[in-house]
Design a protein around this motif. Sequence first.
Motif: not given
Length: 469
Positions: A196-207, A237-246
Amino acid sequence: MKHILTLRFICILFFISTFLPASAVTLPAIFSNHMVLQQNAEVTVWGWGKPGEPISVSGSWDNQEVKTSPGNLAQWSVKLKTPAAGGPYTLTVKGYNTIVIDDVLLGEVWLCSGQSNMEWSARAGIDNAQEHIAQANYPSIRFFSVAHSTSDVPQQDLKGQWVVCTPETMTDFSSVGYFFGRDLHQNLKVPVGLINSSWGGTPAEVWVNPNIIAANPVLAKSAAQREEVAWCPVQPGKAFNTMIAPLIPFRLAGALWYQGESNANAPEVYAQLLPTLIQNWRTQWQQEFPFYYVQIAPFTYGGTEEWPRLAEAQFKTLQVPKTGMAVIHDVGNTQDIHPRNKLDVGKRLAAIALNKTYGKEDIAHSGPLYRSMKVEGNKIRLYFDHTTGGLMTKGKELTHFEVAGADQKFVKANGKIEGNTVVVQAKDVKQPVAVRFGWENTATPNLFNKAGLPASSFRTDDWPKENQK
């Protein structure tokens, strides 16, 4: 003399650090006790070590060692072949030190991502929460929760660990993810790993990788117009960089996505954004894995057409290969953007996966989806895909149909089921040219197939919103 002794001491330290082994081999957090690796696959195991350090990796399912050594960036990776589902096994990594990961299962691994409705847990409040919590004893279902974090650049590791599904661990895990995984486990009889890599309120762009957003003028302009909020990142990219890329390239069976509420203000952009996200992830993983998502539920957004237009963008994304969409307007709550019925959402996603990924064709996985129309005098006949068992209505009459003539003014229409089609008409529209179904923010229409799955909202026109009066 003092300087000579100091120089000799430094030389000795250099000699020791250069020629003696060091306990250097390490692994990212996604490799931990209780993990699930994808069955019947070539999985990547990676980590860090001292440059040149001899490293071997093996799984106890075959005890075949794969050898490598880190390069000058201290990074290494190997590929292991996994057999059919089973376990528990051990994964052993040997360098100058040895790491043994215990209780490893081979099964199906799915990534769950999105905003709050994917993140939503039993602790936050779901229907029949205590009953579901008490029943959540599934030793072969494993959870990995990614902690919230952000970065301007892609990271190599994250915080988290695999845990066994118990009432205690299920309570704080994604409820949609849990119900999805439970159905997979019960139907396939194999272990299931859920990340589970999710974050309430985030727009899709951050992923999405920010470079991808920057290269697309439409997406870049839309992202630049977002205002900062207190509860989550909004920049690309803010969440992509830390919550998807790794997590890349941890081998997946597929990905689940429940998001869109925070993009409802720009549905036309989302029609580009969601396919872009899917392609970005598949490119990064170098794997065209299945991507199944939830069409968000109706809600009072404040305007008149935010929901149907965002839902339309999600409908159009079905054109992307290996995608599937769970329609949930019948189990939503127009006054609560966080519907508490997460059971049916998870089960509908599981039905898609069981049918499309695992070949269980007897499991219905979609409600009726609009395909085409035909004008018949003062009526329009609508044709659908996925009319499993035929069409039906939950109620005496079909609701939420509208028709319009060439003047583009929509009025309420009557609908009638005829076989696997629906015929609609309005007495004041003598020459109809277009139909809309469920085209308002709080629409909860009642057209279903006989498998009990609801029809998606749709329109047959492409007229701009400002043209309607």
